[in-house]
Design a protein around this motif. Structure first.
Motif, PDB file in Angstrom:
ATOM      1  N   MET A 185      33.760 -22.646  26.287  1.00  0.00           N
ATOM      2  CA  MET A 185      33.450 -22.664  27.714  1.00  0.00           C
ATOM      3  C   MET A 185      34.724 -22.774  28.550  1.00  0.00           C
ATOM      4  O   MET A 185      35.547 -23.657  28.348  1.00  0.00           O
ATOM      5  CB  MET A 185      32.525 -23.839  28.019  1.00  0.00           C
ATOM      6  N   SER A 187      36.088 -22.356  32.664  1.00  0.00           N
ATOM      7  CA  SER A 187      35.779 -22.149  34.084  1.00  0.00           C
ATOM      8  C   SER A 187      36.995 -21.572  34.801  1.00  0.00           C
ATOM      9  O   SER A 187      38.083 -21.478  34.250  1.00  0.00           O
ATOM     10  CB  SER A 187      35.351 -23.472  34.734  1.00  0.00           C
ATOM     11  N   SER A 192      31.445 -15.719  33.997  1.00  0.00           N
ATOM     12  CA  SER A 192      30.028 -15.913  34.318  1.00  0.00           C
ATOM     13  C   SER A 192      29.603 -15.123  35.552  1.00  0.00           C
ATOM     14  O   SER A 192      28.454 -14.683  35.650  1.00  0.00           O
ATOM     15  CB  SER A 192      29.727 -17.406  34.509  1.00  0.00           C
ATOM     16  N   ASN A 193      30.515 -14.928  36.504  1.00  0.00           N
ATOM     17  CA  ASN A 193      30.192 -14.109  37.674  1.00  0.00           C
ATOM     18  C   ASN A 193      29.861 -12.686  37.255  1.00  0.00           C
ATOM     19  O   ASN A 193      28.946 -12.050  37.791  1.00  0.00           O
ATOM     20  CB  ASN A 193      31.362 -14.103  38.651  1.00  0.00           C
ATOM     21  N   ARG A 195      28.891 -11.840  34.093  1.00  0.00           N
ATOM     22  CA  ARG A 195      27.674 -11.912  33.267  1.00  0.00           C
ATOM     23  C   ARG A 195      26.422 -11.889  34.132  1.00  0.00           C
ATOM     24  O   ARG A 195      25.437 -11.227  33.798  1.00  0.00           O
ATOM     25  CB  ARG A 195      27.701 -13.176  32.400  1.00  0.00           C
ATOM     26  N   PHE A 196      26.457 -12.619  35.251  1.00  0.00           N
ATOM     27  CA  PHE A 196      25.283 -12.702  36.130  1.00  0.00           C
ATOM     28  C   PHE A 196      25.368 -11.729  37.300  1.00  0.00           C
ATOM     29  O   PHE A 196      24.687 -11.885  38.309  1.00  0.00           O
ATOM     30  CB  PHE A 196      25.096 -14.136  36.620  1.00  0.00           C
ATOM     31  N   ALA A 203      26.361 -18.588  38.440  1.00  0.00           N
ATOM     32  CA  ALA A 203      27.558 -18.704  37.599  1.00  0.00           C
ATOM     33  C   ALA A 203      28.148 -20.104  37.678  1.00  0.00           C
ATOM     34  O   ALA A 203      28.573 -20.673  36.666  1.00  0.00           O
ATOM     35  CB  ALA A 203      28.590 -17.666  38.019  1.00  0.00           C
ATOM     36  N   VAL A 206      26.737 -22.983  35.451  1.00  0.00           N
ATOM     37  CA  VAL A 206      27.073 -23.000  34.026  1.00  0.00           C
ATOM     38  C   VAL A 206      28.046 -24.131  33.714  1.00  0.00           C
ATOM     39  O   VAL A 206      27.984 -24.757  32.651  1.00  0.00           O
ATOM     40  CB  VAL A 206      27.688 -21.646  33.603  1.00  0.00           C
ATOM     41  N   TYR A 207      28.937 -24.437  34.670  1.00  0.00           N
ATOM     42  CA  TYR A 207      30.019 -25.391  34.426  1.00  0.00           C
ATOM     43  C   TYR A 207      29.781 -26.739  35.105  1.00  0.00           C
ATOM     44  O   TYR A 207      30.662 -27.590  35.102  1.00  0.00           O
ATOM     45  CB  TYR A 207      31.342 -24.794  34.922  1.00  0.00           C
TER      46      TYR A 207
END
Length: 257
Positions: A185, A187, A192-193, A195-196, A203, A206-207
Motif C-alpha cells: 500500500m 499513498s 487508486s485515482n 483504479r477508480f 481513492a 483506501v488510505y
C-alpha cells in the motif's frame, strides 16, 4: 559509477520520485511518460545542473513500434543506458472477474506486461554487449497475495515477478542484474485515482487511517538496489507499511442457491 537511468512512467508517483532520486545524486536520467506537460513541469522544477542531466521523452510504452526503436534513436550522450526502471503500469477497477470490463483487462495487459517486455527487449542487448546494466521492474505484493477484484492486475504483476526471475536465468554468465521491486500500500501516487477512474473521494478512503508507503520510500528501494556493489544482485524486494499485512482466507458459509 554514474548511471544513465531510463525511467518509464516518470510523470507521477514512483517514476517521478525515482527520476528525482537519481538526479539528486548526479546521475543522468531519461524520463519517459505520456503527458508532455508533466515532463516539462518535472524539468522546470529542477535546479539548472540537474536539468542538464535530464532528457524527457513523450513516449507511451504501449506504442510498440516507438519503444522497439527507442534504444537506437537516443542522443549519443544518453545512449548507454545502465539502469532501466520499468515503472509504467496501472490497475483498473476492483470488480469481480465475472463483472470486470475486458477493456480494463486489455489495457492492464498492454501496459503492465507488453509495455514492460518491449522496453526490456529494446535495451537488454545493449546492456549485454556493453557488459553493464541493471533491469529494475516494478511489481507488486499483488503478485503473491490475491485479493478480491485483483484478478488481472495481480496476474500481470505475477508475470512481472516470474519474468524478472527468468531474465536472471537467461543472463547468467553476464554482469547484467535484474531486480523486481514489489510495493504494498502506497499513498501520494495516482494509483487508486486511476483504479477508480478519477473518483478521488473513493481513492482517498483506501488510505484512511493508514501511514502507507510513499513514492519516495519506493524510489529509495530502487536506488539502493541499483547502487549496491556490482557483484550483488537483489532478486526481489517486497515492502509494505507496518500497518499492512496478509489477509485471512475467505470462507463462504451456507448453501449455494
Amino acid at each position: 559509477m554514474k548511471h544513465t537511468v531510463l525511467v518509464t512512467g516518470a510523470t507521477a508517483g514512483f517514476g517521478e520520485a525515482t527520476a528525482r532520486r537519481f538526479l539528486a545524486e548526479g546521475h543522468q536520467v531519461i524520463a519517459l511518460g505520456r503527458r508532455v506537460e508533466r515532463l516539462e513541469a518535472l524539468k522546470t522544477s529542477l535546479p539548472p545542473e540537474q536539468q542538464k542531466q535530464l532528457l524527457t521523452l513523450a513516449v507511451d510504452v504501449c506504442d510498440s513500434e516507438k519503444v522497439d526503436d527507442l534504444a537506437a534513436t537516443l542522443p549519443i550522450e544518453f545512449a548507454g543506458v545502465t539502469v532501466l526502471v520499468n515503472n509504467a503500469g496501472l490497475a483498473l477497477g476492483l470488480e469481480p472477474a465475472q463483472k470486470a470490463f475486458l477493456s480494463d483487462w486489455d489495457r492492464m495487459i498492454d501496459t503492465n506486461i507488453k509495455g514492460l517486455v518491449h522496453m526490456t527487449r529494446a535495451f537488454l542487448p545493449g546492456m549485454v554487449e556493453r557488459q553493464c546494466g541493471h533491469v529494475i521492474n516494478l511489481g507488486s505484493v499483488a503478485a503473491s497475495y490475491p485479493y478480491p477484484g485483483g484478478n488481472v492486475y495481480g496476474g500481470t504483476k505475477a508475470f512481472v515477478q516470474q519474468f524478472s526471475l527468468n531474465l536472471r536465468a537467461d543472463l547468467i554468465g553476464t554482469p547484467v542484474r535484474v531486480t523486481c521491486v514489489e510495493p504494498g500500500m502506497c499513498s501520494g501516487t495516482e494509483f487508486s485515482n486511476v483504479r477508480f477512474k478519477g473518483d478521488d473521494d473513493k481513492a482517498s478512503k483506501v488510505y484512511s487511517g493508514v501511514k502507507a508507503l510513499s513514492a519516495d520510500d519506493v524510489a529509495e528501494a530502487i536506488y539502493w538496489s541499483a547502487n549496491l556493489p556490482s557483484h550483488m544482485n537483489i532478486n526481489l524486494v517486497e515492502l509494505m507499511p507496518v500497518q499492512q499485512a496478509f489477509s485471512a482466507f475467505q470462507i463462504h458459509r451456507g448453501e449455494f442457491s
